[in-house]
Design a protein around this motif. Structure first.
Motif, PDB file in Angstrom:
ATOM      1  N   THR A  63       9.788  34.848  33.419  1.00 26.50           N
ATOM      2  CA  THR A  63      10.869  34.489  32.498  1.00 26.50           C
ATOM      3  C   THR A  63      11.298  35.671  31.637  1.00 26.50           C
ATOM      4  O   THR A  63      12.492  35.828  31.334  1.00 26.50           O
ATOM      5  N   GLU A  64      10.317  36.509  31.234  1.00 19.65           N
ATOM      6  CA  GLU A  64      10.667  37.643  30.340  1.00 19.65           C
ATOM      7  C   GLU A  64      11.759  38.518  30.944  1.00 19.65           C
ATOM      8  O   GLU A  64      12.607  39.055  30.226  1.00 19.65           O
ATOM      9  N   GLU A  65      11.738  38.671  32.276  1.00 20.65           N
ATOM     10  CA  GLU A  65      12.716  39.568  32.906  1.00 20.65           C
ATOM     11  C   GLU A  65      14.149  39.038  32.759  1.00 20.65           C
ATOM     12  O   GLU A  65      15.100  39.803  32.714  1.00 20.65           O
ATOM     13  N   VAL A  66      14.279  37.704  32.683  1.00 21.87           N
ATOM     14  CA  VAL A  66      15.616  37.095  32.595  1.00 21.87           C
ATOM     15  C   VAL A  66      16.305  37.506  31.305  1.00 21.87           C
ATOM     16  O   VAL A  66      17.522  37.659  31.240  1.00 21.87           O
ATOM     17  N   PHE A  67      15.474  37.670  30.250  1.00 22.46           N
ATOM     18  CA  PHE A  67      16.063  37.929  28.937  1.00 22.46           C
ATOM     19  C   PHE A  67      15.851  39.372  28.478  1.00 22.46           C
ATOM     20  O   PHE A  67      16.075  39.696  27.326  1.00 22.46           O
ATOM     21  N   GLY A  68      15.436  40.229  29.397  1.00 22.64           N
ATOM     22  CA  GLY A  68      15.235  41.633  29.050  1.00 22.64           C
ATOM     23  C   GLY A  68      16.563  42.348  28.890  1.00 22.64           C
ATOM     24  O   GLY A  68      17.635  41.748  28.965  1.00 22.64           O
ATOM     25  N   ASN A  69      16.484  43.632  28.663  1.00 19.13           N
ATOM     26  CA  ASN A  69      17.719  44.400  28.482  1.00 19.13           C
ATOM     27  C   ASN A  69      18.063  45.261  29.688  1.00 19.13           C
ATOM     28  O   ASN A  69      19.120  45.862  29.732  1.00 19.13           O
ATOM     29  N   GLY A  70      17.172  45.331  30.642  1.00 21.47           N
ATOM     30  CA  GLY A  70      17.376  46.276  31.744  1.00 21.47           C
ATOM     31  C   GLY A  70      18.246  45.722  32.858  1.00 21.47           C
ATOM     32  O   GLY A  70      18.810  44.626  32.758  1.00 21.47           O
ATOM     33  N   ILE A  71      18.329  46.488  33.922  1.00 20.95           N
ATOM     34  CA  ILE A  71      19.139  46.116  35.084  1.00 20.95           C
ATOM     35  C   ILE A  71      18.567  44.882  35.779  1.00 20.95           C
ATOM     36  O   ILE A  71      19.280  44.213  36.527  1.00 20.95           O
ATOM     37  N   ALA A  72      17.305  44.519  35.473  1.00 20.60           N
ATOM     38  CA  ALA A  72      16.695  43.332  36.098  1.00 20.60           C
ATOM     39  C   ALA A  72      17.521  42.078  35.860  1.00 20.60           C
ATOM     40  O   ALA A  72      17.470  41.132  36.647  1.00 20.60           O
ATOM     41  N   ARG A  73      18.312  42.083  34.795  1.00 18.99           N
ATOM     42  CA  ARG A  73      19.120  40.884  34.515  1.00 18.99           C
ATOM     43  C   ARG A  73      20.136  40.620  35.616  1.00 18.99           C
ATOM     44  O   ARG A  73      20.682  39.522  35.706  1.00 18.99           O
ATOM     45  N   ALA A  74      20.396  41.636  36.451  1.00 18.74           N
ATOM     46  CA  ALA A  74      21.320  41.448  37.573  1.00 18.74           C
ATOM     47  C   ALA A  74      20.722  40.539  38.637  1.00 18.74           C
ATOM     48  O   ALA A  74      21.452  39.930  39.415  1.00 18.74           O
ATOM     49  N   TRP A  75      19.393  40.467  38.686  1.00 16.78           N
ATOM     50  CA  TRP A  75      18.792  39.623  39.730  1.00 16.78           C
ATOM     51  C   TRP A  75      17.767  38.613  39.206  1.00 16.78           C
ATOM     52  O   TRP A  75      17.535  37.600  39.833  1.00 16.78           O
ATOM     53  N   ALA A  76      17.145  38.892  38.029  1.00 19.04           N
ATOM     54  CA  ALA A  76      16.000  38.085  37.597  1.00 19.04           C
ATOM     55  C   ALA A  76      16.414  36.663  37.243  1.00 19.04           C
ATOM     56  O   ALA A  76      17.215  36.440  36.344  1.00 19.04           O
ATOM     57  N   GLY A  77      15.848  35.688  37.961  1.00 22.92           N
ATOM     58  CA  GLY A  77      16.196  34.293  37.734  1.00 22.92           C
ATOM     59  C   GLY A  77      15.095  33.478  37.097  1.00 22.92           C
ATOM     60  O   GLY A  77      15.248  32.287  36.865  1.00 22.92           O
ATOM     61  N   GLY A  78      13.927  34.090  36.837  1.00 27.49           N
ATOM     62  CA  GLY A  78      12.830  33.352  36.206  1.00 27.49           C
ATOM     63  C   GLY A  78      12.212  32.331  37.151  1.00 27.49           C
ATOM     64  O   GLY A  78      12.215  32.525  38.369  1.00 27.49           O
TER      65      GLY A  78
ATOM     66  N   ASP B 109      11.488  29.613  39.674  1.00 32.96           N
ATOM     67  CA  ASP B 109      12.281  29.186  40.846  1.00 32.96           C
ATOM     68  C   ASP B 109      13.592  29.982  40.976  1.00 32.96           C
ATOM     69  O   ASP B 109      14.484  29.583  41.719  1.00 32.96           O
ATOM     70  N   GLY B 110      13.742  31.026  40.218  1.00 38.79           N
ATOM     71  CA  GLY B 110      15.001  31.783  40.228  1.00 38.79           C
ATOM     72  C   GLY B 110      16.153  30.996  39.624  1.00 38.79           C
ATOM     73  O   GLY B 110      17.319  31.323  39.822  1.00 38.79           O
ATOM     74  N   CYS B 111      15.823  29.935  38.895  1.00 35.46           N
ATOM     75  CA  CYS B 111      16.841  28.951  38.492  1.00 35.46           C
ATOM     76  C   CYS B 111      17.200  28.962  37.011  1.00 35.46           C
ATOM     77  O   CYS B 111      18.015  28.147  36.583  1.00 35.46           O
ATOM     78  N   GLU B 112      16.603  29.847  36.224  1.00 38.78           N
ATOM     79  CA  GLU B 112      16.795  29.709  34.776  1.00 38.78           C
ATOM     80  C   GLU B 112      18.249  29.942  34.355  1.00 38.78           C
ATOM     81  O   GLU B 112      18.790  29.209  33.524  1.00 38.78           O
ATOM     82  N   VAL B 113      18.883  30.977  34.919  1.00 35.49           N
ATOM     83  CA  VAL B 113      20.292  31.224  34.577  1.00 35.49           C
ATOM     84  C   VAL B 113      21.187  30.204  35.288  1.00 35.49           C
ATOM     85  O   VAL B 113      22.164  29.703  34.717  1.00 35.49           O
ATOM     86  N   ILE B 114      20.812  29.877  36.537  1.00 31.36           N
ATOM     87  CA  ILE B 114      21.596  28.888  37.307  1.00 31.36           C
ATOM     88  C   ILE B 114      21.666  27.568  36.541  1.00 31.36           C
ATOM     89  O   ILE B 114      22.741  26.978  36.389  1.00 31.36           O
ATOM     90  N   ASN B 115      20.520  27.109  36.024  1.00 29.78           N
ATOM     91  CA  ASN B 115      20.514  25.830  35.294  1.00 29.78           C
ATOM     92  C   ASN B 115      21.327  25.900  34.006  1.00 29.78           C
ATOM     93  O   ASN B 115      22.035  24.949  33.658  1.00 29.78           O
ATOM     94  N   GLN B 116      21.222  27.025  33.334  1.00 31.13           N
ATOM     95  CA  GLN B 116      22.002  27.223  32.108  1.00 31.13           C
ATOM     96  C   GLN B 116      23.501  27.119  32.435  1.00 31.13           C
ATOM     97  O   GLN B 116      24.268  26.453  31.738  1.00 31.13           O
ATOM     98  N   PHE B 117      23.895  27.749  33.548  1.00 37.29           N
ATOM     99  CA  PHE B 117      25.295  27.723  33.988  1.00 37.29           C
ATOM    100  C   PHE B 117      25.729  26.314  34.379  1.00 37.29           C
ATOM    101  O   PHE B 117      26.801  25.845  33.978  1.00 37.29           O
ATOM    102  N   LEU B 118      24.899  25.619  35.161  1.00 46.26           N
ATOM    103  CA  LEU B 118      25.311  24.306  35.666  1.00 46.26           C
ATOM    104  C   LEU B 118      25.482  23.294  34.540  1.00 46.26           C
ATOM    105  O   LEU B 118      26.334  22.410  34.615  1.00 46.26           O
ATOM    106  N   LYS B 119      24.694  23.446  33.474  1.00 46.54           N
ATOM    107  CA  LYS B 119      24.859  22.559  32.322  1.00 46.54           C
ATOM    108  C   LYS B 119      26.259  22.703  31.713  1.00 46.54           C
ATOM    109  O   LYS B 119      26.841  21.757  31.231  1.00 46.54           O
ATOM    110  N   LEU B 120      26.777  23.943  31.740  1.00 46.96           N
ATOM    111  CA  LEU B 120      28.091  24.203  31.139  1.00 46.96           C
ATOM    112  C   LEU B 120      29.241  23.861  32.082  1.00 46.96           C
ATOM    113  O   LEU B 120      30.375  23.644  31.650  1.00 46.96           O
TER     114      LEU B 120
END
Lengths: 172, 124
Positions: free
Chosen positions: A89-104, A106-117
């Motif tokens: 999970t830490e990689e999802v909210f980091g500052n580096g280039i990992a944010r381009a791929w890191a999903g936390g 199940d790889g779903c943390e950003v996906i779920n945030q998006f789908l809620k909206l």
């Protein structure tokens, strides 16, 4: 692409546009629409802008998280190749280039945030194209979307080394 | 950043901000360029715009083009009017400047035509 053309969209947006290749290609084909792009990475925003200019199309680029600073119900087409890789999970909210791929998880943390909206982002005729991999548990995501009263089609599946990719078409 | 985009942006996702719309514009550099005129497209999107916000935004950067405060009746038949709307919406770019939240005063810099709407963790 022909599906998007048929939808005759006015406003198209790509989230996480990165190099800008995809939204530039859409802008080149859909001359009657206006194209927008967002990315959390300012360097990616510049890259997207440059790619559009080099290809003689107009893309309005904004440095932002998902579509958080846009008004609601605007977009007729939303395209998102999300950070879907399973990571800590830490990689999802980091500052580096990992944010381009890191999903936390199940790889779903950003996906779920998006789908809620998502229900508030799309126009009444809106369509969202979302890329997933098998590890994101696409069937669970599809069931969740059904629960949100969306229609979902799997419009493409492709197996490449290390990844089994799915493209979902999500619409009302 | 075109005025079309400005019409669509809000800072309401900020903590303590209710509407966050419209954002004020401080334009340092403007650029004008020619974009193909598509009257059907302009007619289609006018109902999706906040007209008053467009008119005041255009005035605030000195590019009003005599847009009326109230939308003209039967504007879709008025090519000359649609051309002016087209110009204001799509042909004027704020290259460098700021967007300013009307409630909190938070400034969002615009550099090379790209607004930076990234919020800090303590702002959301």
């Amino acid at each position: 692409m022909s599906n998007i053309v048929q939808a005759n969209p006015d406003f198209i947006v790509e989230i996480g546009s990165g190099s800008g290749v995809i939204i530039t290609a859409l802008a080149a084909v859909l001359k009657d629409a206006r194209c927008f792009a967002t990315d959390i990475n300012p360097e990616a925003c510049i890259a997207t802008s440059n790619t559009s200019i080099l290809n003689n199309v107009s893309v309005e680029v904004c440095n932002m998280t998902l579509l958080t600073c846009f008004k609601e119900y605007l977009f007729d087409v939303i395209v998102f190749n999300p950070p879907y890789v399973v990571t800590d999970t830490e990689e999802v909210f980091g500052n580096g280039i990992a944010r381009a791929w890191a999903g936390g998880i199940d790889g779903c943390e950003v996906i779920n945030q998006f789908l809620k909206l998502l229900p508030n982002l799309m126009s009444s005729k809106g369509i969202c194209y979302l890329l997933l991999i098998k590890e994101n548990k696409p069937l669970e995501i599809i069931n969740m979307l059904y629960g949100m009263k969306f229609n979902v089609d799997i419009v493409k599946q492709r197996k490449v080394p290390c990844e089994h990719l799915y493209v979902l078409k999500i619409y009302k | 950043m075109k005025l079309l985009t400005h019409n669509m942006l809000t800072s309401k996702c900020m903590k303590g901000v209710n509407i966050g719309y419209p954002l004020k514009i401080k334009a340092v550099d403007l650029k004008e360029s020619e974009v193909d005129f598509n009257p059907d497209f302009i007619s289609r999107i006018i109902p999706k715009l906040d007209w008053n916000v467009l008119v005041s935004a255009a005035s605030s950067i000195g590019k009003n083009e005599n847009l009326p405060e109230d939308l003209l009746p039967e504007y879709e038949k008025n090519t000359e009017f649609l051309k002016r709307v087209h110009h204001v919406l799509l042909e004027v770019d704020v290259v460098n400047g700021e967007l300013i939240c009307p409630e909190s005063g938070r400034k969002f810099p615009i550099n090379n035509g790209i607004p930076n709407m990234i919020l800090n963790e303590d702002e959301v």
